[in-house]
Design an enzyme around this catalytic site. Structure first.
Site, PDB file in Angstrom:
ATOM      1  CB  CYS A 199      -0.975  -0.027   1.174  1.00 35.17           C
ATOM      2  SG  CYS A 199      -2.355   1.132   0.987  1.00 35.17           S
TER       3      CYS A 199
ATOM      4  CG  HIS B 148      -3.712  -3.582   3.379  1.00 33.88           C
ATOM      5  ND1 HIS B 148      -2.551  -3.110   3.959  1.00 33.88           N
ATOM      6  CD2 HIS B 148      -4.335  -2.496   2.843  1.00 33.88           C
ATOM      7  CE1 HIS B 148      -2.475  -1.801   3.798  1.00 33.88           C
ATOM      8  NE2 HIS B 148      -3.546  -1.399   3.123  1.00 33.88           N
TER       9      HIS B 148
ATOM     10  CD  GLU C 158      -0.922  -5.721   5.673  1.00 36.30           C
ATOM     11  OE1 GLU C 158      -1.014  -4.508   5.881  1.00 36.30           O
ATOM     12  OE2 GLU C 158      -1.181  -6.243   4.567  1.00 36.30           O
TER      13      GLU C 158
END
Length: 241
Positions: A93, A178, A180
């Site tokens: 990002c 994302h 994670e």
């Protein structure tokens, strides 16, 4: 499962006091790596070389890659270190947007103010599919995107923001989404980011949590394959700590 012959450090660059490397950190530890966590926004320095690191992961944050803060400028310039040393580098990002800026790309929002906050589809390019399978839906939380830098290879594309993942050189990658987030991290983001759900094209918090139940297993499996590819399959040699 691959294993390193000696403990290796991966540089983890975070941008807020309470930020976490989440599943990226968990996966790297499970693969035998130690985490060297730095927060430049809070005054931490970045190493002048990665000779003692296996690579680096630069995470996201609420700030813009175009902000005038000194740490943004220094961090963006610092990306020359892993690029010059041909070390694995992953920008997520904001990290991907900094990498694009470093490589001469451009970071900006859509002219209509549209954002990607929630679950949105992506499609791998031919070059992306040659690496591994990609998830069809991924989680986003951003209001700006990056242009594809010169000489970079587009790996995945999307409808709202066309550039979703790219590779530059042999070992540098930028991804807009994302993978994670742990369950706890997503709940925090939904609570603390609720004011952004009224932005154009954003999804309500309930959709974020419902989407996790449907698509997160595929996203988590992709992340593990990706980290295996980046840190374990490209001849990363163990270094002494």
């Amino acid at each position: 499962m691959f294993a390193t012959t000696k403990p290796q450090k991966v540089l983890i660059v975070l941008h807020q006091e309470r930020s976490s490397p989440g599943r990226v950190g968990q996966a790297l530890i499970s693969k035998g790596f130690d985490l060297d966590i730095r927060r430049p926004a809070l005054g931490d320095s970045l190493p002048e070389t990665l000779h003692r690191h296996a690579g680096a992961v630069v995470f996201g944050g609420p700030m813009s890659a175009n902000d005038p803060e000194e740490f943004i400028r220094l961090e963006t310039e610092w990306m020359a270190v892993p690029l010059k040393e041909n070390k694995p580098l992953l920008g997520i990002c904001l990290g991907a947007q900094m990498l694009s800026n470093h490589l001469g790309g451009k970071v900006e929002g859509r002219s209509d103010g549209g954002v990607e906050i929630g679950w949105y589809p992506i499609e791998a390019t031919e070059e992306g599919r040659a690496l591994f399978d990609w998830p069809s839906m991924v989680y986003h939380f951003h209001s700006e995107g990056f242009s594809l830098p010169s000489d970079a290879t587009l790996l995945a594309t999307g409808d709202s923001y066309p550039n979703q993942a790219f590779r530059y050189g042999e070992k540098a990658y930028g991804i807009q989404f994302h993978a994670e987030l742990t369950r706890a991290m997503m709940h925090r983001w939904v609570v603390h980011g609720a004011n952004r759900f009224e932005l154009p094209n954003a999804q309500l918090g309930a959709v974020h949590l419902q989407g996790r139940m449907i698509w997160d297993n595929h996203l988590r499996a992709w992340l593990d394959r990706f980290l295996e590819h980046l840190f374990m399959e490209e001849g990363v040699e163990a270094v002494a700590n």
